[in-house]
Design a protein around this motif. Structure first.
Motif, mmCIF file in Angstrom:
data_model
loop_
_atom_site.group_PDB
_atom_site.id
_atom_site.type_symbol
_atom_site.label_atom_id
_atom_site.label_comp_id
_atom_site.label_asym_id
_atom_site.label_seq_id
_atom_site.Cartn_x
_atom_site.Cartn_y
_atom_site.Cartn_z
ATOM 1 N N LEU A 198 122.132 40.661 47.276
ATOM 2 C CA LEU A 198 120.796 40.232 46.847
ATOM 3 C C LEU A 198 119.849 40.145 48.041
ATOM 4 C CD1 LEU A 198 121.652 37.419 44.234
ATOM 5 C CD2 LEU A 198 121.067 39.799 43.778
ATOM 6 N N VAL A 199 120.353 39.602 49.139
ATOM 7 C CA VAL A 199 119.508 39.446 50.332
ATOM 8 C C VAL A 199 119.198 40.808 50.955
ATOM 9 C CG1 VAL A 199 119.441 38.533 52.685
ATOM 10 C CG2 VAL A 199 120.333 37.110 50.814
ATOM 11 N N LEU A 200 120.243 41.602 51.195
ATOM 12 C CA LEU A 200 120.033 42.859 51.923
ATOM 13 C C LEU A 200 119.228 43.881 51.119
ATOM 14 C CD1 LEU A 200 123.480 43.296 53.748
ATOM 15 C CD2 LEU A 200 121.333 42.392 54.654
ATOM 16 N N GLU A 201 119.173 43.687 49.806
ATOM 17 C CA GLU A 201 118.404 44.631 48.971
ATOM 18 C C GLU A 201 117.053 44.064 48.532
ATOM 19 O OE1 GLU A 201 120.877 45.837 45.688
ATOM 20 O OE2 GLU A 201 122.106 47.120 46.960
ATOM 21 N N ASN A 202 116.707 42.887 48.984
ATOM 22 C CA ASN A 202 115.457 42.247 48.521
ATOM 23 C C ASN A 202 115.399 42.195 46.996
ATOM 24 O OD1 ASN A 202 113.673 41.921 51.071
ATOM 25 N ND2 ASN A 202 114.441 43.999 51.218
ATOM 26 N N ASP A 203 116.536 41.908 46.379
ATOM 27 C CA ASP A 203 116.591 41.905 44.915
ATOM 28 C C ASP A 203 115.923 40.660 44.333
ATOM 29 O OD1 ASP A 203 118.009 44.284 44.852
ATOM 30 O OD2 ASP A 203 119.969 43.303 44.779
ATOM 31 N N VAL A 204 115.500 40.785 43.086
ATOM 32 C CA VAL A 204 114.954 39.638 42.348
ATOM 33 C C VAL A 204 115.780 39.467 41.080
ATOM 34 C CG1 VAL A 204 112.964 38.757 41.044
ATOM 35 C CG2 VAL A 204 112.602 39.979 43.194
ATOM 36 N N VAL A 205 116.246 38.256 40.831
ATOM 37 C CA VAL A 205 116.957 37.943 39.582
ATOM 38 C C VAL A 205 116.213 36.796 38.921
ATOM 39 C CG1 VAL A 205 119.129 37.148 38.554
ATOM 40 C CG2 VAL A 205 119.184 38.603 40.595
ATOM 41 N N PHE A 206 115.844 36.957 37.674
ATOM 42 C CA PHE A 206 115.146 35.852 36.998
ATOM 43 C C PHE A 206 115.517 35.795 35.522
ATOM 44 C CE2 PHE A 206 111.890 37.964 34.434
ATOM 45 C CZ PHE A 206 111.853 39.226 34.984
ATOM 46 N N GLY A 207 115.302 34.631 34.939
ATOM 47 C CA GLY A 207 115.562 34.435 33.514
ATOM 48 C C GLY A 207 114.268 34.505 32.733
ATOM 49 N N SER A 208 114.373 34.851 31.454
ATOM 50 C CA SER A 208 113.166 34.958 30.629
ATOM 51 C C SER A 208 113.498 34.538 29.204
ATOM 52 C CB SER A 208 112.670 36.412 30.661
ATOM 53 O OG SER A 208 111.507 36.558 29.889
ATOM 54 N N VAL A 209 112.654 33.701 28.634
ATOM 55 C CA VAL A 209 112.864 33.248 27.251
ATOM 56 C C VAL A 209 111.517 33.158 26.544
ATOM 57 C CG1 VAL A 209 112.660 30.734 27.682
ATOM 58 C CG2 VAL A 209 114.118 31.542 25.814
ATOM 59 N N ASN A 210 111.567 33.329 25.199
ATOM 60 C CA ASN A 210 110.391 33.096 24.378
ATOM 61 C C ASN A 210 109.246 34.044 24.752
ATOM 62 O OD1 ASN A 210 107.875 30.929 23.696
ATOM 63 N ND2 ASN A 210 109.518 31.066 22.228
ATOM 64 N N ALA A 211 108.062 33.800 24.195
ATOM 65 C CA ALA A 211 106.931 34.707 24.395
ATOM 66 C C ALA A 211 105.637 33.984 24.082
ATOM 67 C CB ALA A 211 107.071 35.910 23.462
ATOM 68 N N ALA A 212 104.589 34.314 24.840
ATOM 69 C CA ALA A 212 103.259 33.755 24.582
ATOM 70 C C ALA A 212 102.440 34.775 23.776
ATOM 71 C CB ALA A 212 102.564 33.429 25.900
ATOM 72 N N HIS A 213 101.235 34.379 23.389
ATOM 73 C CA HIS A 213 100.387 35.246 22.555
ATOM 74 C C HIS A 213 100.306 36.683 23.073
ATOM 75 C CE1 HIS A 213 98.604 31.616 20.607
ATOM 76 N NE2 HIS A 213 98.621 32.454 19.607
ATOM 77 N N GLN A 214 100.072 36.798 24.383
ATOM 78 C CA GLN A 214 99.845 38.133 24.948
ATOM 79 C C GLN A 214 101.055 39.048 24.724
ATOM 80 O OE1 GLN A 214 99.660 35.438 28.116
ATOM 81 N NE2 GLN A 214 100.316 36.964 29.609
#
Ligand code: BGC
Length: 344
Positions: free
Chosen positions: A281-297
């Protein structure tokens, strides 16, 4: 009227029963369809969900589709419109995100959700909704518009992935979607619509999934991600299965983005090489994130994505349709279904 209700916290309590006519929002809607997902099954098993304050039972269902019966003038919707309801409502004392309409990012957890958390859902013959939470759909989507809510969830996931790449010098070319359930297949649809080389992974080797993936113009794999040889710029993880999640983080190109959407049960341990993973993750500048639900857009993005999709392909995602009287059958387990739907 009849509704699918449940006593949250009480396994096996779901039933179809008579309930009073809906109260609340100024728009009255006749239900057409209700999608059933893993969250509904979790609530039916007594493992999730909250009843409205002062009540024992909750009207289940958050994947809606209906037709407007009554709406105030100038409310943005009119009698006969095809609509779906937004699931989440902001916390009563809005946190900074809820105050900006981003209740999907609520910071204090005091949000409510229709059919899930403290407000009745859409699993009744008629339901009411505040005009600003009713989203109009292309009338041509009447057979498949019930896929709107899960599509809004993946539209948000992709929107967040785009936000990560917006501050990068690299642009994504390829994506792997793990899991070919409704969320995975809809995430793959949006990947293809973005022009990405798209791969979908699932454990099954037969049934409708491989063909659905190929008909989208994507590649289907039934082996683990690290055995495919694919080094994607983006992974949308839609299984919530521990080993799949951690393999996804290790598999990306540099810089890779992994968006986690699968809600997994707690209490299962697996062994991972934390040092090796951290190093990648560090050596590749990776991003890991969680996502739930949704807003109007994201509902707007989802409506556009569905309108642009092949409606015949979307219809093949709905592998089972049952009448309301048989709705509890859909809560037992997903079986071989992709998306199971209650029809009113
Ligand atoms: C729904 C989301 C909701 C989440 C957690 C999902 O099944 O699609 O709208 O935020 O469950 O309650």
């Amino acid at each position: 009227m009849q509704a699918l209700t449940v006593q949250p916290g009480e396994a096996g309590s779901a039933r179809v029963e008579d309930v009073p006519e809906p109260e609340g929002g100024a728009v009255l809607v006749r239900a057409l369809a209700l999608g059933i997902c893993g969250t509904d099954r979790e609530i039916a098993r007594g493992e999730y969900g909250w009843a409205p304050e002062g009540r024992e039972r909750l009207v289940l269902g958050h994947e809606s589709l209906g037709r407007v019966l009554e709406a105030p003038e100038d409310s943005g919707v009119a009698e006969g419109d095809l609509v779906v309801g937004v699931v989440r409502r902001p916390d009563p004392e809005p946190c900074e995100c809820c105050a900006q309409g981003r209740f999907d990012l609520c910071r204090n957890g005091e949000y409510t959700e229709r059919g899930i958390k403290a407000i009745d859902g859409f699993g009744s013959e008629r339901w009411r909704i505040e005009p600003e939470y009713a989203v109009r759909l292309d009338p041509a989507l009447d057979r498949v518009g019930v896929l709107m809510e899960p599509t809004s969830v993946v539209a948000k996931a992709w929107d967040e992935v785009d936000a990560v790449f917006a501050r990068s010098c690299a642009q994504p070319r390829s994506a792997v979607i793990t899991g070919a359930g409704p969320i995975g297949l809809l995430a793959a649809l949006l990947a293809v619509q973005r022009g990405l080389e798209t791969h979908v992974l699932d454990i099954v080797t037969d049934g409708p999934k491989p063909e659905l993936v190929r008909d989208l113009g994507a590649s289907y794999h039934s082996e683990p991600i690290l055995d495919t040889g694919v080094r994607p710029d983006v992974v949308i993880e839609c299984t919530g299965a521990g080993p799949v999640v951690f393999d996804a983080m290790a598999a990306t190109a540099a810089p890779g983005v992994v968006c986690l959407t699968g809600v997994s049960p707690a209490g299962r341990s697996i062994k991972i090489d934390a040092g090796a993973l951290n190093r990648t993750l560090v050596l590749e500048n990776d991003v890991v994130f969680g996502s739930v639900n949704a807003a109007h857009q994201h509902y707007e993005l989802a409506a556009a994505a569905l309108a642009a999709a092949d409606h015949g392909w979307l219809e093949r995602l709905i592998t089972r349709r049952v009448p309301l009287a048989e709705a509890t059958d859909l809560l037992e387990g997903g079986g071989d279904d992709i998306k199971a739907v209650v029809e009113f």
